[in-house]
Design a protein around this motif. Structure first.
Motif, PDB file in Angstrom:
ATOM      1  N   LEU A 103       0.854  -1.180   0.000  1.00 42.43           N
ATOM      2  CA  LEU A 103       0.000   0.000   0.000  1.00 42.43           C
ATOM      3  C   LEU A 103       0.887   1.227   0.000  1.00 42.43           C
ATOM      4  CD1 LEU A 103      -2.454  -1.090   2.859  1.00 42.43           C
ATOM      5  CD2 LEU A 103      -2.920  -1.229   0.404  1.00 42.43           C
ATOM      6  N   SER A 104       0.302   2.361  -0.302  1.00 39.70           N
ATOM      7  CA  SER A 104       1.018   3.631  -0.211  1.00 39.70           C
ATOM      8  C   SER A 104       0.305   4.516   0.798  1.00 39.70           C
ATOM      9  CB  SER A 104       1.069   4.322  -1.582  1.00 39.70           C
ATOM     10  OG  SER A 104      -0.220   4.781  -1.942  1.00 39.70           O
ATOM     11  N   ILE A 105       0.934   5.612   1.132  1.00 40.90           N
ATOM     12  CA  ILE A 105       0.336   6.529   2.091  1.00 40.90           C
ATOM     13  C   ILE A 105      -0.978   7.099   1.573  1.00 40.90           C
ATOM     14  CG2 ILE A 105       1.568   8.563   1.246  1.00 40.90           C
ATOM     15  CD1 ILE A 105       1.954   9.376   4.193  1.00 40.90           C
ATOM     16  N   ASP A 106      -1.132   7.136   0.253  1.00 41.26           N
ATOM     17  CA  ASP A 106      -2.383   7.643  -0.338  1.00 41.26           C
ATOM     18  C   ASP A 106      -3.551   6.689  -0.127  1.00 41.26           C
ATOM     19  OD1 ASP A 106      -1.037   9.900  -1.248  1.00 41.26           O
ATOM     20  OD2 ASP A 106      -0.512   8.956  -3.161  1.00 41.26           O
ATOM     21  N   ASP A 107      -3.272   5.445   0.250  1.00 43.12           N
ATOM     22  CA  ASP A 107      -4.350   4.481   0.488  1.00 43.12           C
ATOM     23  C   ASP A 107      -4.935   4.598   1.900  1.00 43.12           C
ATOM     24  OD1 ASP A 107      -4.171   3.219  -2.057  1.00 43.12           O
ATOM     25  OD2 ASP A 107      -2.360   2.185  -1.378  1.00 43.12           O
ATOM     26  N   LEU A 108      -4.345   5.429   2.726  1.00 42.47           N
ATOM     27  CA  LEU A 108      -4.827   5.585   4.105  1.00 42.47           C
ATOM     28  C   LEU A 108      -5.938   6.625   4.150  1.00 42.47           C
ATOM     29  CD1 LEU A 108      -1.366   5.590   5.929  1.00 42.47           C
ATOM     30  CD2 LEU A 108      -2.864   3.639   5.430  1.00 42.47           C
ATOM     31  N   ARG A 109      -6.946   6.366   4.984  1.00 45.40           N
ATOM     32  CA  ARG A 109      -8.112   7.242   5.115  1.00 45.40           C
ATOM     33  C   ARG A 109      -8.203   7.810   6.522  1.00 45.40           C
ATOM     34  NH1 ARG A 109      -7.476   6.474   0.525  1.00 45.40           N
ATOM     35  NH2 ARG A 109      -8.900   5.629  -1.038  1.00 45.40           N
ATOM     36  N   ASP A 110      -8.994   8.887   6.622  1.00 43.84           N
ATOM     37  CA  ASP A 110      -9.192   9.529   7.928  1.00 43.84           C
ATOM     38  C   ASP A 110     -10.356   8.926   8.705  1.00 43.84           C
ATOM     39  OD1 ASP A 110      -7.098  11.315   7.527  1.00 43.84           O
ATOM     40  OD2 ASP A 110      -8.383  12.731   6.455  1.00 43.84           O
ATOM     41  N   GLU A 111     -11.181   8.115   8.047  1.00 43.17           N
ATOM     42  CA  GLU A 111     -12.342   7.513   8.700  1.00 43.17           C
ATOM     43  C   GLU A 111     -12.427   6.039   8.343  1.00 43.17           C
ATOM     44  OE1 GLU A 111     -15.800   9.670   7.560  1.00 43.17           O
ATOM     45  OE2 GLU A 111     -15.284  11.476   8.710  1.00 43.17           O
ATOM     46  N   GLY A 112     -13.023   5.285   9.255  1.00 43.24           N
ATOM     47  CA  GLY A 112     -13.183   3.863   9.030  1.00 43.24           C
ATOM     48  C   GLY A 112     -14.501   3.533   8.349  1.00 43.24           C
ATOM     49  N   ARG A 113     -14.732   2.267   8.142  1.00 46.19           N
ATOM     50  CA  ARG A 113     -15.936   1.794   7.471  1.00 46.19           C
ATOM     51  C   ARG A 113     -17.113   1.829   8.438  1.00 46.19           C
ATOM     52  NH1 ARG A 113     -17.016  -1.516   3.043  1.00 46.19           N
ATOM     53  NH2 ARG A 113     -18.896  -2.791   3.230  1.00 46.19           N
ATOM     54  N   ASP A 114     -18.255   2.253   7.946  1.00 44.29           N
ATOM     55  CA  ASP A 114     -19.460   2.266   8.779  1.00 44.29           C
ATOM     56  C   ASP A 114     -19.837   0.843   9.190  1.00 44.29           C
ATOM     57  OD1 ASP A 114     -19.618   5.000   8.539  1.00 44.29           O
ATOM     58  OD2 ASP A 114     -20.999   4.946   6.825  1.00 44.29           O
ATOM     59  N   GLY A 115     -20.247   0.706  10.443  1.00 43.39           N
ATOM     60  CA  GLY A 115     -20.691  -0.592  10.925  1.00 43.39           C
ATOM     61  C   GLY A 115     -19.578  -1.525  11.324  1.00 43.39           C
ATOM     62  N   ALA A 116     -18.329  -1.058  11.258  1.00 43.88           N
ATOM     63  CA  ALA A 116     -17.197  -1.919  11.624  1.00 43.88           C
ATOM     64  C   ALA A 116     -17.057  -1.979  13.139  1.00 43.88           C
ATOM     65  CB  ALA A 116     -15.911  -1.397  10.995  1.00 43.88           C
ATOM     66  N   ALA A 117     -16.426  -3.036  13.593  1.00 44.61           N
ATOM     67  CA  ALA A 117     -16.129  -3.195  15.019  1.00 44.61           C
ATOM     68  C   ALA A 117     -14.657  -2.853  15.247  1.00 44.61           C
ATOM     69  CB  ALA A 117     -16.427  -4.618  15.463  1.00 44.61           C
ATOM     70  N   TYR A 118     -14.306  -2.530  16.490  1.00 53.82           N
ATOM     71  CA  TYR A 118     -12.955  -2.119  16.835  1.00 53.82           C
ATOM     72  C   TYR A 118     -12.433  -2.953  17.996  1.00 53.82           C
ATOM     73  CZ  TYR A 118     -13.654   1.963  13.854  1.00 53.82           C
ATOM     74  OH  TYR A 118     -13.886   2.788  12.785  1.00 53.82           O
ATOM     75  N   ALA A 119     -11.206  -3.431  17.842  1.00 52.78           N
ATOM     76  CA  ALA A 119     -10.567  -4.177  18.920  1.00 52.78           C
ATOM     77  C   ALA A 119      -9.998  -3.196  19.939  1.00 52.78           C
ATOM     78  CB  ALA A 119      -9.455  -5.061  18.365  1.00 52.78           C
TER      79      ALA A 119
END
Length: 345
Positions: A103-119
Motif C-alpha cells: 500500500l502507499s500513504i495515499d491508500d490511508l483514510r481519515d475515517e473507518g468503514r461504517d458498521g465496523a467493530a474495533y478491537a
C-alpha cells in the motif's frame, strides 16, 4: 537421511506457524466505535470493500528516501509503508517485526468503514510521546534495513543498475562475456593459423614428393624391365653361349633393378612423411578445439560469483512523513480466525 528429513520438517512447520501468526489475529473483545485516544495521536484507517470488518490497531510508518552514489551512477527514489504490531513490553513495538505493506500513504483514510467493530487498543498506543520515540527508531531502522543492493562482476568490471534483477544483470553480462570470448577465440585461431599454414605447406611438399618419387619409381621399373628383356633376348637369339656384350647388358639390368628398389623406398619415405604431417595437423586441430571449449566455460556469466554492493540512503535523504496508529481491517475466516482484509494483503 530420516533424521535430516525430520529436522527439515520441523523447520518448515515452524515457518508456517510463524507465517500464520503474522496474518492471523486472535479473537479479542470488540466495540462498535474506536476507543478514545488523545488528540495528539494521529489515526488513519485502511480501506476495504469487505463486510463485517473488525479493525485492529497497528503502528504504521511511511518513508520516502533517495539513494545516491556517484561511483555507481545511482540516483534512485523509493517510498514504502510498513506496519508493526504493538507489543505488551515496555518498548511497545519492535520495528524488526515490521511488514512491508503493498500500500502507499495515499491508500490511508481519515475515517473507518461504517458498521465496523474495533478491537481494544494497547496501553502503549495511547501515549502520545511514544510516537515521537517510535519515529526516531523507525528512521534509524529504515536506514539500516532499507538498502539498495547492486550486483558487481569483478571479472568484467560491471555493476548492475538500480532496480535491475540478478537474472537481467546476468543476461546483460553474458552478452559482454560472449563478445570477450569471441575476441579470445579469434586470437587463438590467429595463433594456430600460422602453425596450420606451416603444416599445410609441409603436407603439400610431401604429396609433391610422393608424386615425384612415384613417377621416378615407375620409370625405373620400366627401364629395368626393358633392360632385362633386351639382355635375355640378345642372349637367346645371338649365340648359344652368352657373349661379353650380353653379360654387360644383364649387369646393367641388375643395377637398374637395384635403382628401382631404391626409388620404391623413397616413395615409402615420402608417404610416411605425409602421414606424420597429417597426424600433426589432426593433433593441432584437437588442441585448438580443446582451448576453444575451455573458453566457453571460462566466459560463462551464469556461473560467475557476483559480489553485492549495498547502498544506504543518507540520513538527510530519509523523510518520514507519517508514523501513526493505523486501524487495519480484518474479517473472520472459515476457521474462526481473523484474516487481513485490505488491498494488497
Amino acid at each position: 537421511t530420516r533424521d535430516s528429513i525430520r529436522t527439515l520438517m520441523q523447520k518448515a512447520r515452524a515457518q508456517v506457524e510463524s507465517a500464520i501468526r503474522k496474518v492471523s489475529k486472535p479473537q479479542r473483545k470488540t466495540a462498535a466505535v474506536a476507543p478514545p485516544l488523545p488528540p495528539a495521536i494521529k489515526q488513519v484507517f485502511v480501506h476495504t470493500p469487505a463486510n463485517e470488518v473488525v479493525y485492529h490497531p497497528r503502528l504504521v510508518g511511511a518513508v520516502d528516501m533517495a539513494f545516491s552514489n556517484a561511483r555507481y551512477h545511482v540516483e534512485q527514489e523509493h517510498s514504502a509503508l510498513f506496519a508493526v504490531d504493538f507489543d505488551d513490553g515496555p518498548a511497545g513495538i519492535d520495528w524488526d517485526n515490521a511488514d512491508a505493506l503493498a500500500l502507499s500513504i495515499d491508500d490511508l483514510r481519515d475515517e473507518g468503514r461504517d458498521g465496523a467493530a474495533y478491537a481494544a487498543c494497547p496501553s502503549a498506543a495511547g501515549v502520545a510521546k511514544n510516537y515521537t520515540a517510535w519515529t526516531r527508531e523507525f528512521k534509524r531502522w529504515v536506514r539500516q534495513n532499507e538498502t539498495l543492493t547492486l550486483y558487481r562482476s569483478k571479472k568484467y568490471r560491471l555493476t548492475s543498475e538500480a532496480g535491475e534483477t540478478e537474472g537481467d544483470f546476468r543476461a546483460r553480462l553474458q552478452v559482454v562475456a560472449n563478445e570477450k570470448r569471441d575476441q579470445a577465440i579469434a586470437k587463438i585461431r590467429k595463433r594456430y593459423a600460422t602453425k596450420t599454414s606451416t603444416l599445410e605447406n609441409r603436407l603439400l611438399r610431401a604429396r609433391q614428393a610422393i608424386e615425384r618419387e612415384s613417377q621416378q619409381a615407375r620409370k625405373k621399373k620400366l627401364d629395368t624391365a626393358v633392360s632385362f628383356g633386351t639382355a635375355i633376348l640378345g642372349a637367346v637369339l645371338g649365340r648359344k653361349r652368352i657373349s661379353s656384350t650380353s653379360a654387360s647388358k644383364i649387369g646393367t639390368a641388375i643395377k637398374s633393378a637395384s635403382g628401382a628398389s631404391k626409388e620404391a623406398a623413397d616413395v615409402e619415405r615420402a608417404e610416411e612423411t605425409a602421414r606424420k604431417v597429417e597426424a600433426d595437423m589432426q593433433a593441432l586441430s584437437a588442441e585448438l578445439e580443446k582451448e576453444v571449449a575451455a573458453l566457453h566455460t571460462a566466459f560463462d556469466a551464469q556461473a560467475e560469483e557476483l559480489s553485492a554492493v549495498v547502498i544506504r540512503a543518507k540520513v538527510a535523504d530519509i523523510h518520514v512523513p507519517l508514523v501513526a496508529l493505523a486501524w487495519m481491517p480484518y474479517t473472520k475466516g472459515d476457521d474462526g480466525r481473523l484474516r487481513p482484509a485490505w488491498q494488497g494483503q
